[in-house]
Scaffold this motif. Structure first.
Motif, short mmCIF file in Angstrom:
data_model
loop_
_atom_site.label_atom_id
_atom_site.label_comp_id
_atom_site.label_asym_id
_atom_site.label_seq_id
_atom_site.Cartn_x
_atom_site.Cartn_y
_atom_site.Cartn_z
N PRO A 60 -13.42 -31.83 10.73
CA PRO A 60 -14.79 -31.63 11.24
C PRO A 60 -15.36 -32.94 11.76
O PRO A 60 -14.77 -34.01 11.59
CB PRO A 60 -15.55 -31.13 10.01
CG PRO A 60 -14.73 -31.55 8.84
CD PRO A 60 -13.31 -31.59 9.30
N ARG A 74 -11.63 -27.67 12.44
CA ARG A 74 -11.67 -27.13 13.79
C ARG A 74 -10.23 -26.97 14.28
O ARG A 74 -9.33 -27.62 13.75
CB ARG A 74 -12.42 -28.08 14.73
CG ARG A 74 -13.86 -28.33 14.29
CD ARG A 74 -14.51 -29.41 15.14
NE ARG A 74 -13.89 -30.71 14.95
CZ ARG A 74 -13.39 -31.47 15.93
NH1 ARG A 74 -13.42 -31.05 17.18
NH2 ARG A 74 -12.84 -32.65 15.67
N ASN A 127 -20.70 -40.98 3.89
CA ASN A 127 -21.42 -39.73 3.60
C ASN A 127 -22.22 -39.91 2.32
O ASN A 127 -21.65 -40.05 1.24
CB ASN A 127 -20.41 -38.58 3.46
CG ASN A 127 -21.09 -37.23 3.43
OD1 ASN A 127 -22.22 -37.11 2.99
ND2 ASN A 127 -20.39 -36.20 3.89
N HIS A 175 -19.18 -35.12 8.23
CA HIS A 175 -19.40 -33.85 7.51
C HIS A 175 -18.08 -33.36 6.91
O HIS A 175 -17.47 -32.39 7.38
CB HIS A 175 -20.01 -32.82 8.44
CG HIS A 175 -21.25 -33.31 9.14
ND1 HIS A 175 -22.42 -33.58 8.46
CD2 HIS A 175 -21.49 -33.61 10.45
CE1 HIS A 175 -23.34 -34.01 9.31
NE2 HIS A 175 -22.79 -34.04 10.52
N ASP A 190 -17.31 -31.77 4.27
CA ASP A 190 -17.23 -30.44 3.65
C ASP A 190 -17.23 -29.30 4.67
O ASP A 190 -17.04 -28.14 4.31
CB ASP A 190 -18.39 -30.23 2.67
CG ASP A 190 -18.21 -31.03 1.38
OD1 ASP A 190 -17.06 -31.17 0.94
OD2 ASP A 190 -19.22 -31.52 0.84
N ASP A 191 -17.43 -29.62 5.94
CA ASP A 191 -17.40 -28.59 6.97
C ASP A 191 -15.97 -28.08 7.17
O ASP A 191 -15.00 -28.79 6.87
CB ASP A 191 -17.94 -29.13 8.29
CG ASP A 191 -19.46 -29.27 8.29
OD1 ASP A 191 -20.07 -28.92 7.26
OD2 ASP A 191 -20.02 -29.75 9.29
N PRO A 192 -15.81 -26.86 7.69
CA PRO A 192 -14.45 -26.33 7.91
C PRO A 192 -13.72 -27.07 9.02
O PRO A 192 -14.33 -27.73 9.87
CB PRO A 192 -14.70 -24.86 8.30
CG PRO A 192 -16.10 -24.83 8.81
CD PRO A 192 -16.86 -25.87 8.04
#
Length: 505
Positions: free
Chosen positions: A156, A166, A422, A160, A162-164
């Motif tokens: 991602p 791509r 982060n 971020h 923790d985002d899924p």
């Protein structure tokens, strides 16, 4: 059609012999004399006859054998008939009627079609790492509908974590043709175009684009760079104020775009798991400062755990082992206020490092610069994150004890002066261990392992504090199911790790 003719007989009448045998004589005579007025059946048989290359039939007559409509055949027989037709005819056949369309969605037909095409491409299903210099990558090749598709998985956007993930397609292979499969390059923004896939050997294949002009954009390299930047980083160059980060981004674009999707891929396996592992091994996304997010594979090897880079950067290339964790040496953090002092954390970690060195000397093993002993692989190095706070809770010394599978969470905060890409990291952790992180100069120069702290937050997240860099990396599990990615044996996995590390070196 030939199968149908052998089973039922081809003639002018629409009565099936087997069906007529079940009727009484009067019913059969009435059926034979009844005119055929079903327009859908006429259209279906006309369509199937055209697909099968059937010519004109014999003229109708009472002496002709009865004939059976395809609609009256059992589904399992239609599956066999349709599976024997050329793949290019199946889409047309699916448009004939609802029944045919349902049957053509049967997995059996497409599994057989896949096997016919996969005789050349059966070895490319699974996970692969492209040879793109220090950057590496993660490719997942799967059967998706009527295609074999190579999906490039991308972390991602920074930071971020923790985002899924791509992903974008790089190539696809049509499963329609029987003898030769069409390969298309999916790179660029002008749609599929002619490509080539060559299976070099069982664990290696290459791709080539035959129409690289499809990768060019009307606005030239400047437009290509801005488009790539939005996709890769989710921002524009004007949004990036850090000059060093701008240089790194531009360098990556120039280096990776020169390949034009003409790449060599080498197979990688997911790490095997054991019931006594600290957490489930697998792939994780991690923060690496100005380099952005990178993909790391966490695996367990007896009393040690290793984080191997699947994607990398000019400092620490893909294939190198970014972190090593000594599971024999727990680090018990002091209270929150004490651990806000970076010097206190540093003192605790350096004491553990000295303890590890003494143990190695007593065991008579070669002393590693960071004290991971004989089981640790050859040295490597790498830089990570940026921004601040402080850690906390526990005793004040490290104890050599086996890892616990779970434990009471303790408050956690980064020491003041430790930067984090982060700030949204967990504020409680399960436990901490002594470890080393790999750092190096640009071009993987002067690599060395430096002491640090492995922080386990939960089953899906962990962190690493790089003492020398005063930096913190946060890692989050890649939540994706990968098929055809398990190693055939633990030995095969270990051999794979050695191979990708030797290539990186």
């Amino acid at each position: 059609m030939a199968v149908c003719a052998r089973l039922c007989g081809v003639g002018p009448s629409r009565g099936c012999r087997r069906r007529q045998q079940r009727r009484g004589p009067a019913e059969a005579a009435a059926a034979d004399s009844e005119p055929d007025t079903d327009p859908e059946e006429e259209r279906i048989e006309a369509g199937v006859a055209a697909l099968a290359g059937a010519g004109g039939g014999r003229s109708a007559g009472p002496s002709s054998p009865p004939r059976c409509s395809l609609l009256e055949l059992p589904p399992e027989l239609l599956v066999e008939i349709f599976a024997s037709l050329p793949g290019t005819d199946l889409p047309s056949l699916a448009q004939v009627c609802t029944k045919f369309r349902r049957i053509l969605h049967t997995d059996t037909i497409w599994r057989r079609r896949c096997r016919e095409v996969l005789h050349r491409y059966r070895h490319i299903l699974g996970l692969w790492q492209p040879d793109i210099g220090p950057y590496g990558g993660l490719l997942n090749v799967v059967v998706d509908g009527l295609f074999i598709i190579g999906w490039m998985y991308l972390p991602p956007h920074d930071p971020h974590v923790d985002d899924p993930m791509r992903f974008k397609p790089l190539f696809r292979i049509h499963l329609m043709e029987r003898k030769s499969a069409t390969v298309e390059c999916m790179y660029g923004h002008r749609g599929p175009h002619n490509g080539h896939v060559q299976v070099v050997k069982k664990d290696e294949f290459s791709t080539k684009c035959n129409q690289t002009d499809h990768h060019r954009m009307s606005g030239g390299r400047q437009e290509e760079f801005r488009t790539w930047l939005r996709e890769e980083w989710g921002r524009t160059l004007e949004d990036i104020f850090h000059e060093h980060m701008q240089e790194l981004i531009l360098m990556k674009f120039i280096y990776t775009s020169q390949y034009d999707n003409c790449l060599t891929y080498r197979r990688i396996y997911l790490p095997p798991s054991h019931p006594d592992d600290l957490i489930r091994p697998g792939l994780f996304k991690g923060t690496y400062g100005s380099h952005g997010l990178e993909i790391v594979m966490l695996s367990f090897h007896g009393k040690h755990a290793r984080g191997t880079k699947i994607t990398g950067d000019p400092n620490i290339p893909a294939g190198q082992q970014t972190v090593e964790i000594d599971l024999r040496h727990r680090i018990h953090l002091p209270d929150i206020e004490s651990l806000r002092d970076f010097n206190e954390l540093s003192r605790i970690v350096l004491e553990v490092r000295e303890q590890v060195r003494q143990e190695q000397q007593q065991e008579g093993g070669p002393e590693d610069a960071e004290g991971l002993g004989r089981q640790s692989p050859q040295p490597c190095a790498e830089p990570p994150a940026e921004q601040a706070k402080g850690p906390g809770d526990g005793g004040a010394e490290a104890a050599a004890e086996p890892p616990a599978q779970s434990g009471q969470g303790q408050p956690f905060v980064l020491p003041v002066g430790v930067s984090s890409r982060n700030e949204d990291y967990p504020r409680t952790c399960r436990m901490c261990f002594y470890g080393t992180g790999l750092i190096a100069g640009h071009g993987f120069t002067s690599p060395e392992r430096t002491p640090g702290v492995f922080v386990l937050f939960d089953e899906d997240r962990f962190g690493f504090i790089w003492l020398e860099l005063k930096s913190f990396s946060l890692y989050s599990r890649v939540q994706a199911a990968f098929r055809n990615a398990d190693a055939p044996s633990p030995q095969a996995f270990e051999e794979m790790l050695k191979n990708i590390q030797s290539l990186a070196s």
